[in-house]
Scaffold this motif. Structure first.
Motif, PDB file in Angstrom:
ATOM      1  N   ASP A  84       0.671  -1.403   0.080  1.00 46.35           N
ATOM      2  CA  ASP A  84      -0.059  -0.146   0.037  1.00 46.35           C
ATOM      3  C   ASP A  84       0.776   1.428  -0.029  1.00 46.35           C
ATOM      4  OD1 ASP A  84      -2.576  -1.039  -0.205  1.00 46.35           O
ATOM      5  OD2 ASP A  84      -2.833  -1.047   1.937  1.00 46.35           O
ATOM      6  N   ASN A 333      -4.778  -6.383 -10.906  1.00 46.84           N
ATOM      7  CA  ASN A 333      -5.418  -4.975 -11.132  1.00 46.84           C
ATOM      8  C   ASN A 333      -7.040  -5.208 -10.188  1.00 46.84           C
ATOM      9  OD1 ASN A 333      -5.170  -2.516 -12.308  1.00 46.84           O
ATOM     10  ND2 ASN A 333      -6.859  -3.177 -13.941  1.00 46.84           N
ATOM     11  N   SER A 334      -6.924  -5.845  -9.124  1.00 49.11           N
ATOM     12  CA  SER A 334      -8.095  -5.854  -8.277  1.00 49.11           C
ATOM     13  C   SER A 334      -7.829  -5.838  -6.972  1.00 49.11           C
ATOM     14  CB  SER A 334      -8.663  -7.239  -8.694  1.00 49.11           C
ATOM     15  OG  SER A 334      -9.866  -7.292  -7.888  1.00 49.11           O
ATOM     16  N   THR A 335      -8.827  -5.294  -6.042  1.00 50.63           N
ATOM     17  CA  THR A 335      -8.766  -5.533  -4.633  1.00 50.63           C
ATOM     18  C   THR A 335      -9.626  -6.318  -3.949  1.00 50.63           C
ATOM     19  OG1 THR A 335     -10.297  -3.234  -4.430  1.00 50.63           O
ATOM     20  CG2 THR A 335      -7.646  -3.112  -4.368  1.00 50.63           C
ATOM     21  N   GLU A 336     -10.865  -6.876  -5.128  1.00 51.51           N
ATOM     22  CA  GLU A 336     -11.844  -7.780  -4.472  1.00 51.51           C
ATOM     23  C   GLU A 336     -11.270  -9.017  -3.877  1.00 51.51           C
ATOM     24  OE1 GLU A 336     -15.852  -9.923  -6.206  1.00 51.51           O
ATOM     25  OE2 GLU A 336     -14.742  -8.184  -7.384  1.00 51.51           O
ATOM     26  N   ALA A 340      -8.143 -10.521  -5.692  1.00 45.96           N
ATOM     27  CA  ALA A 340      -6.963  -9.975  -5.744  1.00 45.96           C
ATOM     28  C   ALA A 340      -5.737 -10.800  -5.317  1.00 45.96           C
ATOM     29  CB  ALA A 340      -6.892  -8.901  -4.406  1.00 45.96           C
ATOM     30  N   GLU A 343      -3.113 -12.074  -1.864  1.00 42.36           N
ATOM     31  CA  GLU A 343      -4.162 -12.194  -1.060  1.00 42.36           C
ATOM     32  C   GLU A 343      -4.030 -11.193   0.372  1.00 42.36           C
ATOM     33  OE1 GLU A 343      -5.861 -16.618  -1.776  1.00 42.36           O
ATOM     34  OE2 GLU A 343      -4.281 -16.365  -0.271  1.00 42.36           O
ATOM     35  N   ARG A 346      -2.118  -5.705   0.895  1.00 39.72           N
ATOM     36  CA  ARG A 346      -2.428  -4.406   0.131  1.00 39.72           C
ATOM     37  C   ARG A 346      -4.022  -4.493   0.018  1.00 39.72           C
ATOM     38  NH1 ARG A 346      -4.324  -4.981  -5.068  1.00 39.72           N
ATOM     39  NH2 ARG A 346      -4.259  -7.043  -6.034  1.00 39.72           N
ATOM     40  N   THR A 347      -4.255  -3.063   0.141  1.00 39.94           N
ATOM     41  CA  THR A 347      -5.892  -2.844   0.091  1.00 39.94           C
ATOM     42  C   THR A 347      -5.967  -2.228  -1.201  1.00 39.94           C
ATOM     43  OG1 THR A 347      -5.684  -0.975   1.387  1.00 39.94           O
ATOM     44  CG2 THR A 347      -6.216  -3.141   2.417  1.00 39.94           C
ATOM     45  N   THR A 348      -4.921  -1.491  -1.858  1.00 37.98           N
ATOM     46  CA  THR A 348      -4.781  -0.745  -2.927  1.00 37.98           C
ATOM     47  C   THR A 348      -4.164  -1.634  -4.280  1.00 37.98           C
ATOM     48  OG1 THR A 348      -3.006   0.285  -2.500  1.00 37.98           O
ATOM     49  CG2 THR A 348      -4.676   1.355  -1.636  1.00 37.98           C
ATOM     50  N   ILE A 349      -4.357  -0.665  -5.397  1.00 39.44           N
ATOM     51  CA  ILE A 349      -3.741  -1.454  -6.477  1.00 39.44           C
ATOM     52  C   ILE A 349      -2.448  -0.648  -6.761  1.00 39.44           C
ATOM     53  CG2 ILE A 349      -3.634  -1.683  -9.098  1.00 39.44           C
ATOM     54  CD1 ILE A 349      -6.644  -1.704  -8.741  1.00 39.44           C
ATOM     55  N   HIS A 350      -1.355  -1.772  -7.062  1.00 38.40           N
ATOM     56  CA  HIS A 350      -0.113  -1.110  -7.376  1.00 38.40           C
ATOM     57  C   HIS A 350       0.308  -0.822  -8.519  1.00 38.40           C
ATOM     58  CE1 HIS A 350       4.715  -1.763  -7.207  1.00 38.40           C
ATOM     59  NE2 HIS A 350       4.340  -0.226  -7.154  1.00 38.40           N
TER      60      HIS A 350
END
Length: 367
Positions: A84, A333-336, A340, A343, A346-350
């Motif tokens: 993140d 490209n996902s945070t779902e 994602a 697993e 991270r809670t955001t996309i790099h």
């Protein structure tokens, strides 16, 4: 006053007295709140883990400055695992008189070694000297029963960090490199979750202190030196036969390096702790270590194994020349939850990482 009235009055007085005594005893037995216990004086007994990070004595002066003592060495892997957009500083403590040994590209650390990893955010990424907020410090301690992980969360005053086995969650604000305000719901993993990434043959194991990550130059302030050469000179490592005798990863952020090497360095540090023969994702058949050359194991035109909704509507992990049809990009490209990858952590996309792997897939030859 009648006998009955007198008896009732005496009984009431006795009941009130007993109630007061009971309340006093209850108050005496009531434990202090968790925060008070955590901040209570604590001796460095050698029985880990301590409640407070400061008890270990890793840093001198104001602890928030993270100035290591002479017994603690800074280090850094060539490439950093994305968390993140958090910045990180890393240190290692070797027990007095002990040293690590290197055999067959593997470093064996003595009992009592401590890896110290601090996660923080500058208030403004464009000017990190303006101030920062340290969020957490993760310790990995090599104990008799193996490596153990302990998460410490810093207080608002930045005067100490407190052991939180259950992890935590907090809001973090900062300005990014473009000056835009960012807000992140930062998650500190609990102790058990650490094994999800630090997993080697079902045992907890370090990631960033592998030879391939440390066989590079580090700025020690007074001089720049290969880290393993420095450890050897400091009598903290034996068995090192020189930088040219071992693999060495590059920094994937260095755009002057070859695209393929940057991509493999990124996949190695961000994915290979699970996607390798010794990792928990070995059954996927997708192996993303830096030295992997088998295209099928890299996911090229390889159908996923039990990916569930993680595969989306796509057929292959990597489709040469077609990143937007590749499961690898879809999951990065996902945070779902359930889609994602990685697993945890991270809670955001790099976005920069996605762009790098997208470019790499775009240039893979179609066959």
């Amino acid at each position: 006053m009648s006998f009955q009235q007198s008896f009732q009055k005496t009984t009431l007085a006795l009941l009130l007295a007993l109630a007061m005594v009971s309340c006093q005893k209850s108050e005496e037995k009531t434990p202090p709140p968790p925060t008070s216990r955590a901040l209570a004086p604590e001796d460095a007994t050698g029985l880990f883990p301590y409640r407070r990070l400061s008890t270990y004595g890793f840093f001198e002066g104001e602890i928030k400055e993270l100035t290591p003592t002479d017994e603690v060495l800074p280090y850094a892997p060539a490439s950093s695992l994305f968390t993140d957009y958090a910045w990180k500083s890393r240190f290692i403590y070797f027990p007095e008189g002990e040293k690590a040994s290197l055999t067959d590209d593997e470093i064996a650390f003595p009992i009592g070694t401590v890896l110290i990893k601090n996660f923080y955010y500058p208030s403004d990424f464009r000017n990190p000297d303006k101030g920062r907020r340290i969020i957490e410090t993760r310790l990995m301690i090599h104990e008799e029963k193996g490596w153990q992980a302990y998460p410490y969360i810093w207080n608002e005053e930045q005067t100490d960090a407190i052991l939180k086995i259950v992890g935590g969650e907090m809001e973090v604000k900062y300005k990014d490199y473009s000056g835009k305000d960012q807000i992140i719901n930062y998650i500190v993993p609990n102790k058990n979750q650490c094994k999800s990434c630090h997993n080697q043959n079902e045992s907890l194991a370090p990631i960033g202190v592998q030879v391939k990550h440390l066989n590079n130059t580090f700025d020690y302030g007074k001089a720049k030196e290969n880290q393993l050469v420095y450890w050897t000179a400091a009598e903290k490592l034996e068995g090192f036969e020189g930088p040219e005798s071992y693999p060495s990863l590059i920094n994937y952020e260095d755009k002057n390096q070859a695209l393929a090497e940057r991509a493999m360095a990124y996949l190695d540090i961000n994915c290979a702790h699970c996607h390798r023969a010794e990792g928990p994702a070995s059954t996927s058949g997708l192996f993303l270590t830096f030295d992997q050359t088998d295209k099928m194991k890299l996911g090229v035109n390889k159908p996923p194994v039990a990916a569930g909704k993680g595969a989306g509507s796509f057929k292959y992990d990597v489709v040469p020349g077609k990143p937007d049809e590749s499961i690898l990009i879809y999951r990065m490209n996902s945070t779902e939850v359930g889609i994602a990858m990685p697993e945890l952590g991270r809670t955001t996309i790099h976005q920069e990482g996605v762009d790098l792997i997208r470019e790499w897939i775009s240039q893979l030859e179609k066959k």
